[in-house]
Design an enzyme around this catalytic site. Sequence first.
Site, PDB file in Angstrom:
ATOM      1  CD  GLU A 255      35.030  -4.752  11.383  1.00  0.00           C
ATOM      2  OE1 GLU A 255      36.278  -4.223  11.060  1.00  0.00           O
ATOM      3  OE2 GLU A 255      34.320  -5.008  10.764  1.00  0.00           O
TER       4      GLU A 255
ATOM      5  CG  ASN B 124      30.965  -5.904  10.788  1.00  0.00           C
ATOM      6  OD1 ASN B 124      30.972  -4.525  10.213  1.00  0.00           O
ATOM      7  ND2 ASN B 124      31.986  -6.447  11.150  1.00  0.00           N
TER       8      ASN B 124
ATOM      9  CD  GLU C  12      32.805  -1.550  12.089  1.00  0.00           C
ATOM     10  OE1 GLU C  12      33.021  -2.188  11.037  1.00  0.00           O
ATOM     11  OE2 GLU C  12      33.859  -1.529  12.840  1.00  0.00           O
TER      12      GLU C  12
ATOM     13  CG  ASP D 217      31.923  -1.135   8.003  1.00  0.00           C
ATOM     14  OD1 ASP D 217      32.990  -0.518   7.655  1.00  0.00           O
ATOM     15  OD2 ASP D 217      31.695  -2.454   7.994  1.00  0.00           O
TER      16      ASP D 217
ATOM     17  CD  GLU E 231      36.666  -0.319   6.715  1.00  0.00           C
ATOM     18  OE1 GLU E 231      36.268   0.061   5.473  1.00  0.00           O
ATOM     19  OE2 GLU E 231      36.115  -1.226   7.388  1.00  0.00           O
TER      20      GLU E 231
HETATM   21  P1  C2E Z   1      33.990  -5.268   6.555  1.00  0.00           P
HETATM   22  O1  C2E Z   1      33.058  -4.815   7.800  1.00  0.00           O
HETATM   23  O2  C2E Z   1      34.358  -4.027   5.714  1.00  0.00           O
HETATM   24  O3  C2E Z   1      35.298  -5.911   7.242  1.00  0.00           O
HETATM   25  C1  C2E Z   1      36.622  -5.565   6.822  1.00  0.00           C
HETATM   26  C2  C2E Z   1      36.890  -6.462   6.021  1.00  0.00           C
HETATM   27  O4  C2E Z   1      38.213  -6.304   5.339  1.00  0.00           O
HETATM   28  C3  C2E Z   1      37.293  -7.901   6.244  1.00  0.00           C
HETATM   29  O5  C2E Z   1      37.234  -8.923   5.370  1.00  0.00           O
HETATM   30  C4  C2E Z   1      38.768  -7.974   6.853  1.00  0.00           C
HETATM   31  O6  C2E Z   1      39.343  -9.350   6.857  1.00  0.00           O
HETATM   32  C5  C2E Z   1      39.312  -7.258   5.642  1.00  0.00           C
HETATM   33  N1  C2E Z   1      40.510  -6.590   5.856  1.00  0.00           N
HETATM   34  C6  C2E Z   1      40.931  -6.312   7.029  1.00  0.00           C
HETATM   35  N2  C2E Z   1      42.430  -5.569   6.711  1.00  0.00           N
HETATM   36  C7  C2E Z   1      42.574  -5.430   5.472  1.00  0.00           C
HETATM   37  C8  C2E Z   1      43.593  -5.040   4.649  1.00  0.00           C
HETATM   38  O7  C2E Z   1      44.535  -4.442   5.013  1.00  0.00           O
HETATM   39  N3  C2E Z   1      43.609  -5.308   3.527  1.00  0.00           N
HETATM   40  C9  C2E Z   1      42.348  -6.037   2.821  1.00  0.00           C
HETATM   41  N4  C2E Z   1      42.400  -6.209   1.417  1.00  0.00           N
HETATM   42  N5  C2E Z   1      41.351  -6.533   3.515  1.00  0.00           N
HETATM   43  C10 C2E Z   1      41.321  -6.394   4.986  1.00  0.00           C
HETATM   44  P2  C2E Z   1      36.092 -10.230   5.718  1.00  0.00           P
HETATM   45  O8  C2E Z   1      36.515 -10.414   7.199  1.00  0.00           O
HETATM   46  O9  C2E Z   1      36.225 -11.129   4.689  1.00  0.00           O
HETATM   47  O10 C2E Z   1      34.660  -9.652   5.921  1.00  0.00           O
HETATM   48  C11 C2E Z   1      34.005  -9.101   4.723  1.00  0.00           C
HETATM   49  C12 C2E Z   1      32.841  -8.470   5.155  1.00  0.00           C
HETATM   50  O11 C2E Z   1      31.987  -9.334   5.714  1.00  0.00           O
HETATM   51  C13 C2E Z   1      33.101  -7.160   6.279  1.00  0.00           C
HETATM   52  O12 C2E Z   1      33.305  -6.218   5.842  1.00  0.00           O
HETATM   53  C14 C2E Z   1      31.618  -7.053   6.691  1.00  0.00           C
HETATM   54  O13 C2E Z   1      30.780  -6.318   5.994  1.00  0.00           O
HETATM   55  C15 C2E Z   1      31.035  -8.644   6.988  1.00  0.00           C
HETATM   56  N6  C2E Z   1      31.297  -9.196   7.986  1.00  0.00           N
HETATM   57  C16 C2E Z   1      32.285  -9.979   8.512  1.00  0.00           C
HETATM   58  N7  C2E Z   1      31.745 -10.569   9.605  1.00  0.00           N
HETATM   59  C17 C2E Z   1      30.454 -10.230   9.972  1.00  0.00           C
HETATM   60  C18 C2E Z   1      29.557 -10.353  11.082  1.00  0.00           C
HETATM   61  O14 C2E Z   1      29.835 -11.050  11.938  1.00  0.00           O
HETATM   62  N8  C2E Z   1      28.397  -9.904  10.668  1.00  0.00           N
HETATM   63  C19 C2E Z   1      27.965  -9.277   9.664  1.00  0.00           C
HETATM   64  N9  C2E Z   1      26.709  -8.582   9.503  1.00  0.00           N
HETATM   65  N10 C2E Z   1      28.786  -9.000   8.502  1.00  0.00           N
HETATM   66  C20 C2E Z   1      30.129  -9.442   8.803  1.00  0.00           C
HETATM   67 CA    CA Z   2      34.395  -1.973   6.284  1.00  0.00          CA
HETATM   68 CA    CA Z   3      32.886  -3.491   9.427  1.00  0.00          CA
END
Ligand code: C2E
Ligand code: CA
Ligand code: CA
Length: 516
Positions: A294, A349, A381, A411, A468
């Site tokens: 992802e 995403n 997603e 998602d 997730e």
């Molecule tokens: P998401 O799509 O639900 O992405 C998963 C989030 O959970 C990511 O946070 C990831 O780092 C975190 N995560 C992964 N594994 C674990 C785990 O084992 N435990 C915990 N506590 N967290 C974990 P991140 O990278 O901070 O991203 C947060 C949200 O930001 C993402 O949620 C997504 O909705 C958005 N996002 C990130 N990158 C993009 C992007 O390029 N475009 C868009 N539109 N949204 C993005």
């Molecule tokens: Ca998610």
């Molecule tokens: Ca996601």
Amino acid sequence: MRNGASIAELMLITAGATVAGLLMWEFDIFRDQEFGTPTKMIELDETLILAAFLTVSMLIFCWDRVRTVRKEVARRESSERAYRVLASQDPLTGLANRRQFNEGLAFAVAAPPGGERTHALLMLDLNGFKQINDVYGHNVGDELLVIFAQRLLKAARQGDLVVRLGGDEFALVLLQLAGPEEASTVAMRIIDTLKDPIMIDATHHFVRLGIGICVFPSPGETIDEVVRRADVALYKAKSEKTSAFRFFDDDMDKLVHERDLLEREIRAALSAGTIAPYFQPLTDLNTGKVVGFEALARWTSEILGVIPPDRFLPVAEEAGLLPELTDQLFLKSCKAAITWPVNTTLAFNISPSQLKDERLALRIIGVLGKTGLTPSRLEIEITESALVHDLDAAQRILGSLRESGVRIALDDFGTGYSSLYHLRNFKVDKIKIDRSFVANMGSELESQQIVKALVGLGRGLGITVTAEGVEDDAQARQLQAEGCEQGQGYLFGEAVPADRTQAFFDSQIDQATAVR
Ligand code: C2E
Ligand code: CA
Ligand code: CA
């Protein structure tokens, strides 16, 4: 007779004819004298009658002119008055317009109230009005504004200046308040007027609004500053989920400056291309093999340090920078993905607001073509809230992507409020169970049961289920036992830069063996 002026004209003609007749007569007298015939004497009373007649005619003429001029002045005054009203009134709602607002506010700033009293500016903005306009059309939108304006007038006090600034923006200038509490009372009354939905053509429209309040004037405060402060407070009020009002305070200013700085930094990062996708592995829970990654946006600003995507994405969205950022991230992600084994997928995403962009599908397919990534290797997603916002647009855009072979994943599944409805009405290829359920699986029976039910649901519908936030072995084992196919989380790896993805394939450890 046509009008008053004609009377005057007639009198003038009569008077003129009389004078001409007399002249002719006098001329006859001289001719008679020339030829030596006896001289005719003009009788005195005849001259007097003539003079009186001429005077009366002139008086009537003058009186008539005065009357005509007066009428003209009155006509002009009335059309000027009408013009003034029109120029200071909003034609749709009949409220004061921006011009009158500027005048009213200038007056208020220039005339500070005495003693403890204060003035206040309330800036109002409806939430979700654009959506009503888009879905139900401009006529319904206009009617809604008119009804809201009437409610607003009822909520205002006698003598308050109630303004429509344009679109769904309104303002109130309240003079001589006993204190700020009086401004809150008016704000609460306004919010109360929207407790009842606005009914148009048998449809109930629930409208929310934000109100920003600036109490003024402070020494040296200009009109622009009062407006800016009320706007800052409005911005804060609008970020609430329900209708709310907020008073301006200095902390808000700090927040606004921080946000401005963040926006400027995002713009600079976009120009420099320094916001990059990192890749978090998705693992097959049965074989332990990496089945895809992802893409997650990562950014370290030189000035502000590491900023998480949850923080910079909303600001980029508000600033209208999300399409550009997405394009950059997607191109980089596809370039990374084509270096992976052919059966690995790229999950990308897409934010809810982007599902309104009709050209999104075309752009995505264009980049796939350019980079040579097969559409079936891409998984888009989206969260459920994206579907709720504009179902038709989402269906169109996601439909055309799916037709091209792109897969769609729901998602954060389970956190939306109408999951099952969307599963029935949307063709999705995957659900991703939100990490909040996975995290509590070990400690809460409810979360465990929810995970079990969601896995069963996915299997029943024949779609892939990914869990997730898998952080430990116990969770992975439990998920595998429930029949969940894929896991994602810190147990399998955090997001890494593109050049570190290859390491996952090189050192494929058999997770299935580890799990067993
Ligand atoms: P998401 O799509 O639900 O992405 C998963 C989030 O959970 C990511 O946070 C990831 O780092 C975190 N995560 C992964 N594994 C674990 C785990 O084992 N435990 C915990 N506590 N967290 C974990 P991140 O990278 O901070 O991203 C947060 C949200 O930001 C993402 O949620 C997504 O909705 C958005 N996002 C990130 N990158 C993009 C992007 O390029 N475009 C868009 N539109 N949204 C993005
Ligand atoms: Ca998610
Ligand atoms: Ca996601």
